[in-house]
Write a protein that holds these residues in place. Structure first.
Motif, PDB file in Angstrom:
ATOM      1  N   LYS A 107      31.903 -48.983  20.646  1.00  0.00           N
ATOM      2  CA  LYS A 107      30.986 -48.558  19.582  1.00  0.00           C
ATOM      3  C   LYS A 107      31.758 -48.002  18.387  1.00  0.00           C
ATOM      4  O   LYS A 107      31.468 -48.333  17.231  1.00  0.00           O
ATOM      5  N   LYS A 108      32.721 -47.141  18.662  1.00  0.00           N
ATOM      6  CA  LYS A 108      33.480 -46.516  17.580  1.00  0.00           C
ATOM      7  C   LYS A 108      34.246 -47.542  16.751  1.00  0.00           C
ATOM      8  O   LYS A 108      34.407 -47.391  15.544  1.00  0.00           O
ATOM      9  N   LYS A 109      34.722 -48.595  17.410  1.00  0.00           N
ATOM     10  CA  LYS A 109      35.562 -49.586  16.741  1.00  0.00           C
ATOM     11  C   LYS A 109      34.804 -50.830  16.302  1.00  0.00           C
ATOM     12  O   LYS A 109      35.408 -51.762  15.765  1.00  0.00           O
ATOM     13  N   GLY A 110      33.479 -50.832  16.533  1.00  0.00           N
ATOM     14  CA  GLY A 110      32.673 -51.979  16.133  1.00  0.00           C
ATOM     15  C   GLY A 110      32.949 -53.221  16.952  1.00  0.00           C
ATOM     16  O   GLY A 110      32.775 -54.351  16.472  1.00  0.00           O
ATOM     17  N   LEU A 111      33.362 -53.034  18.204  1.00  0.00           N
ATOM     18  CA  LEU A 111      33.678 -54.148  19.090  1.00  0.00           C
ATOM     19  C   LEU A 111      32.508 -54.461  20.016  1.00  0.00           C
ATOM     20  O   LEU A 111      31.638 -53.623  20.235  1.00  0.00           O
ATOM     21  N   PRO A 112      32.470 -55.656  20.604  1.00  0.00           N
ATOM     22  CA  PRO A 112      31.395 -55.996  21.555  1.00  0.00           C
ATOM     23  C   PRO A 112      31.456 -55.124  22.806  1.00  0.00           C
ATOM     24  O   PRO A 112      32.498 -54.565  23.145  1.00  0.00           O
ATOM     25  N   TRP A 113      30.308 -55.052  23.509  1.00  0.00           N
ATOM     26  CA  TRP A 113      30.206 -54.240  24.727  1.00  0.00           C
ATOM     27  C   TRP A 113      30.464 -55.034  25.998  1.00  0.00           C
ATOM     28  O   TRP A 113      30.296 -54.518  27.101  1.00  0.00           O
ATOM     29  N   THR A 114      30.851 -56.282  25.890  1.00  0.00           N
ATOM     30  CA  THR A 114      30.856 -57.170  27.056  1.00  0.00           C
ATOM     31  C   THR A 114      31.663 -56.610  28.218  1.00  0.00           C
ATOM     32  O   THR A 114      31.220 -56.663  29.372  1.00  0.00           O
ATOM     33  N   ILE A 115      32.847 -56.077  27.943  1.00  0.00           N
ATOM     34  CA  ILE A 115      33.674 -55.539  29.034  1.00  0.00           C
ATOM     35  C   ILE A 115      32.949 -54.384  29.711  1.00  0.00           C
ATOM     36  O   ILE A 115      32.916 -54.289  30.948  1.00  0.00           O
ATOM     37  N   ALA A 116      32.331 -53.506  28.934  1.00  0.00           N
ATOM     38  CA  ALA A 116      31.673 -52.318  29.484  1.00  0.00           C
ATOM     39  C   ALA A 116      30.518 -52.663  30.416  1.00  0.00           C
ATOM     40  O   ALA A 116      30.170 -51.885  31.305  1.00  0.00           O
ATOM     41  N   LYS A 117      29.903 -53.822  30.214  1.00  0.00           N
ATOM     42  CA  LYS A 117      28.710 -54.192  30.974  1.00  0.00           C
ATOM     43  C   LYS A 117      28.941 -55.313  31.984  1.00  0.00           C
ATOM     44  O   LYS A 117      28.088 -55.562  32.831  1.00  0.00           O
ATOM     45  N   GLY A 118      30.088 -56.001  31.894  1.00  0.00           N
ATOM     46  CA  GLY A 118      30.205 -57.287  32.546  1.00  0.00           C
ATOM     47  C   GLY A 118      30.976 -57.375  33.842  1.00  0.00           C
ATOM     48  O   GLY A 118      31.108 -58.468  34.397  1.00  0.00           O
ATOM     49  N   PHE A 119      31.481 -56.253  34.371  1.00  0.00           N
ATOM     50  CA  PHE A 119      32.258 -56.332  35.602  1.00  0.00           C
ATOM     51  C   PHE A 119      31.426 -56.858  36.775  1.00  0.00           C
ATOM     52  O   PHE A 119      30.205 -56.643  36.843  1.00  0.00           O
ATOM     53  N   ASP A 120      32.086 -57.534  37.711  1.00  0.00           N
ATOM     54  CA  ASP A 120      31.431 -57.911  38.962  1.00  0.00           C
ATOM     55  C   ASP A 120      30.833 -56.664  39.623  1.00  0.00           C
ATOM     56  O   ASP A 120      31.446 -55.590  39.577  1.00  0.00           O
ATOM     57  N   THR A 121      29.664 -56.819  40.209  1.00  0.00           N
ATOM     58  CA  THR A 121      28.878 -55.784  40.923  1.00  0.00           C
ATOM     59  C   THR A 121      28.181 -54.807  39.983  1.00  0.00           C
ATOM     60  O   THR A 121      27.548 -53.853  40.451  1.00  0.00           O
ATOM     61  N   PHE A 122      28.246 -55.021  38.663  1.00  0.00           N
ATOM     62  CA  PHE A 122      27.663 -54.064  37.717  1.00  0.00           C
ATOM     63  C   PHE A 122      26.163 -54.263  37.509  1.00  0.00           C
ATOM     64  O   PHE A 122      25.581 -53.657  36.604  1.00  0.00           O
TER      65      PHE A 122
END
Length: 231
Positions: A107-122
């Motif tokens: 959020k701070k860097k204006g980057l996508p959230w995909t890594i934060a939401k996309g892990f297996d089992t998440f």
């Protein structure tokens, strides 16, 4: 339940759909629904093992009512309630797990959230909940407990945007296909879980818990190569 994962081509997640949750994360209230994607590979069906916390991640839970789509939806009008509700095949409960420190950096860097939401089992899910068990999805109570302590417990009456509006806005951008899953947002009370914690999720209709909506899942440490580092 493997069929829900096998038949799902995308998971569309609605952000900031409960006012108190917006406030607790110090986020801006949206003027219209906004959404992001989780990969179907993040889905964790019932009895499929623990949630795996990646190394260095601050893991947060978010309990949500999920819609399982029964047919293709494109350019749905927001006032077409019959069309919206008729396109839903069934419901499920879900936990939208988030690597909060990863998301906050993005959020701070204006980057996508995909890594934060996309892990297996998440994305742990419950069994499929037949539509007959939920006469009105805008009037159910969703709850989440950690080690038996209630952390989230609120009614879907508090949604800022109702389901027809959600499906309308999504379908104006991307076609919803049979088997797709839509997460309708999380109420207040999100927080951290640690390795060894146990999460319990469910929903109540008319004050009675719906058996098919239960999730029981533990948190374990994830192996592998990933370790969180600043981008």
């Amino acid at each position: 339940m493997a069929s829900i994962k096998a038949n799902c081509r995308k998971v569309v997640c609605i952000g900031r759909n409960y006012a108190d949750h917006i406030q607790e994360l110090n986020s801006a209230r949206p003027k219209r629904p906004f959404f992001f994607l989780k990969p179907p590979s993040s889905i964790l069906p019932p009895n499929s093992g623990p949630v795996l916390r990646p190394k260095g991640v601050d893991l947060h839970y978010e309990a949500e009512l999920a819609l399982i789509m029964g047919r293709e939806v494109r350019d749905l009008r927001e006032d077409d309630e019959e069309g919206a509700m008729g396109a839903i095949e069934s419901y499920a409960m879900s936990i939208d797990l988030t690597a909060r420190n990863v998301q906050n950096e993005a959020k701070k860097k204006g980057l996508p959230w995909t890594i934060a939401k996309g892990f297996d089992t998440f994305l742990p899910i419950s069994a499929s909940i037949p539509k007959a068990r939920i006469p009105d999805p805008h009037d159910v109570e969703v709850f989440l407990k950690v080690n038996g302590e209630t952390k989230q417990d609120d009614s879907t009456k508090l949604m800022l945007f109702r389901i027809p509006r959600l499906l309308s806005d999504i379908s104006q951008v991307m076609t919803l296909e049979k088997g797709d899953m839509v997460l309708t947002g999380t109420p207040k009370g999100v927080g951290s879980v640690q390795v060894g914690d146990r999460m319990s999720v469910g929903l109540r209709v008319g004050g009675k818990e719906v058996e098919e909506g239960k999730i029981e899942v533990e948190v374990a440490e994830k192996g592998g190569l990933y370790v969180y580092e600043e981008t």
